[in-house]
Motif scaffolding. Structure first.
Motif, PDB file in Angstrom:
ATOM      1  N   GLY A 111       6.054  -9.921 -15.478  1.00 43.64           N
ATOM      2  CA  GLY A 111       4.918  -9.031 -15.745  1.00 43.64           C
ATOM      3  C   GLY A 111       3.823  -9.066 -14.695  1.00 43.64           C
ATOM      4  N   SER A 112       4.052  -9.793 -13.605  1.00 41.13           N
ATOM      5  CA  SER A 112       3.044  -9.821 -12.525  1.00 41.13           C
ATOM      6  C   SER A 112       3.157  -8.552 -11.690  1.00 41.13           C
ATOM      7  N   LEU A 113       2.023  -7.961 -11.387  1.00 42.57           N
ATOM      8  CA  LEU A 113       2.019  -6.674 -10.687  1.00 42.57           C
ATOM      9  C   LEU A 113       2.389  -6.813  -9.215  1.00 42.57           C
ATOM     10  N   LEU A 114       3.185  -5.875  -8.715  1.00 45.08           N
ATOM     11  CA  LEU A 114       3.481  -5.794  -7.278  1.00 45.08           C
ATOM     12  C   LEU A 114       2.754  -4.602  -6.678  1.00 45.08           C
ATOM     13  N   ALA A 115       2.804  -3.495  -7.373  1.00 41.55           N
ATOM     14  CA  ALA A 115       2.083  -2.292  -6.948  1.00 41.55           C
ATOM     15  C   ALA A 115       1.932  -1.405  -8.178  1.00 41.55           C
TER      16      ALA A 115
ATOM     17  N   LYS B  23       0.835  -1.199   0.000  1.00 40.05           N
ATOM     18  CA  LYS B  23       0.000   0.000   0.000  1.00 40.05           C
ATOM     19  C   LYS B  23       0.876   1.257   0.000  1.00 40.05           C
ATOM     20  N   VAL B  24       1.968   1.191   0.768  1.00 44.18           N
ATOM     21  CA  VAL B  24       2.881   2.341   0.833  1.00 44.18           C
ATOM     22  C   VAL B  24       3.576   2.534  -0.526  1.00 44.18           C
ATOM     23  N   ILE B  25       3.962   1.415  -1.162  1.00 49.32           N
ATOM     24  CA  ILE B  25       4.609   1.523  -2.484  1.00 49.32           C
ATOM     25  C   ILE B  25       3.650   2.172  -3.477  1.00 49.32           C
ATOM     26  N   SER B  26       2.381   1.773  -3.416  1.00 48.06           N
ATOM     27  CA  SER B  26       1.371   2.374  -4.313  1.00 48.06           C
ATOM     28  C   SER B  26       1.280   3.881  -4.093  1.00 48.06           C
ATOM     29  N   GLN B  27       1.377   4.278  -2.824  1.00 52.21           N
ATOM     30  CA  GLN B  27       1.307   5.723  -2.525  1.00 52.21           C
ATOM     31  C   GLN B  27       2.522   6.455  -3.092  1.00 52.21           C
ATOM     32  N   VAL B  28       3.678   5.809  -3.019  1.00 51.30           N
ATOM     33  CA  VAL B  28       4.892   6.413  -3.589  1.00 51.30           C
ATOM     34  C   VAL B  28       4.735   6.522  -5.112  1.00 51.30           C
ATOM     35  N   LEU B  29       4.226   5.461  -5.743  1.00 48.39           N
ATOM     36  CA  LEU B  29       4.021   5.472  -7.204  1.00 48.39           C
ATOM     37  C   LEU B  29       3.012   6.560  -7.593  1.00 48.39           C
TER      38      LEU B  29
END
Lengths: 134, 143
Positions: free
Chosen positions: B29-33, B5-11
């Motif tokens: 190609g598998s999504l992490l964030a 969730k934090v990585i998504s916020q950084v992205l």
């Protein structure tokens, strides 16, 4: 002026510093015109046009949703390779790893114009069915 | 522990202005964030970006191996191969896709047609710098 000379002239300001080779091929990697400052790049010039043909087509035709692919630039440690789609031809420009990417793109645009002139000179493929002479 | 969730916020911090998507994925190609308009869009970008990355990486490996075999020597000039691919820029009519590795993962940015390449590269490098340390710590567990 021969094609090779035109290509060399397009690269001239940056030979030895940024640009190492340029090549115009078809989608199978068959050479139409080639200018290179060193013979060490043959492996790159043989392998990369066909790689571009596959992945450019994939980027364009797939669900990427970004329209037709214009170019792919791959930056490696020792070289930067710019490949431009000038259907049915491919322009490949090889630069040094430290080369200015903007210069590579500018040189690519110049070579693209040369390739477009070749494409215009090519006979259009006639896909219509020929009438039966009998 | 890594918090997706934090990585998504950084992205999400880079998906402003002309940048429409930022995706962190593994090499298959598998999504992490991700931060993108829709899940579907992110999945598609990730799959195609990973495929292009693998193809060009393999092409670089082939060229390096061939060069070493031909010259029978390790020549810095022919170092196009393994682990040496830094960035790929895929420029299309309606947008630009940038791909770069972070640890064992891939980071992908997508810009709209109005985006300038310089700002896209700057954002990509900033993200890479910011995420490389924490992702390096979990890389031994990854994929």
């Amino acid at each position: 002026m021969p094609l090779e000379k035109l290509m060399e002239a397009a690269c001239k300001p940056y030979i030895g510093t940024d640009i190492e080779a340029t090549i115009i091929t078809d989608k199978d990697g068959i050479v139409v015109s080639k200018w290179t400052s060193t013979s060490n790049l043959d492996a790159i010039l043989e392998r990369f046009p066909s790689t571009f043909a596959v992945y450019s087509n994939q980027a364009s035709a797939s669900k990427l949703g970004l329209g037709r692919n214009r170019h792919i630039l791959s930056a490696y440690e020792a070289h930067q390779i710019l490949q431009i789609d000038v259907a049915p031809l491919i322009v490949t420009v090889v630069g040094t790893g430290e080369a200015n990417t903007g210069i590579l793109l500018e040189t690519g645009a110049k070579i693209e114009k040369i390739a477009q002139a070749i494409v215009q000179a090519l006979p259009q493929q006639d896909t219509r069915t020929q009438p039966n002479p009998t | 522990m890594l918090k997706p969730k934090v990585i998504s916020q950084v992205l999400a911090q880079v998906t402003t202005g002309t940048v429409t998507a930022a995706i962190l994925m593994n090499s298959s190609g598998s999504l992490l964030a991700f931060s993108a308009a829709t899940d579907e869009e992110a999945t598609t970008y990730a799959a195609i970006a990973a495929n292009i990355w693998t193809g060009y990486s393999r092409a670089g490996d082939t060229v390096a191996e061939k060069a070493i075999t031909t010259n029978n020597a390790y020549n810095k000039h022919d170092l196009v191969g393994k682990g040496q691919l830094n960035t790929i820029i895929v420029d299309c009519e309606n947008g630009t896709l940038l791909i770069t590795p972070i640890s064992h993962m891939l980071l992908c940015l997508v810009g709209n047609p109005e985006s300038n390449l310089g700002i896209l590269i700057a954002k990509l490098q900033a993200l890479r710098r910011h995420l490389s340390d924490p992702l390096e710590k979990v890389s031994e567990y990854s994929f």
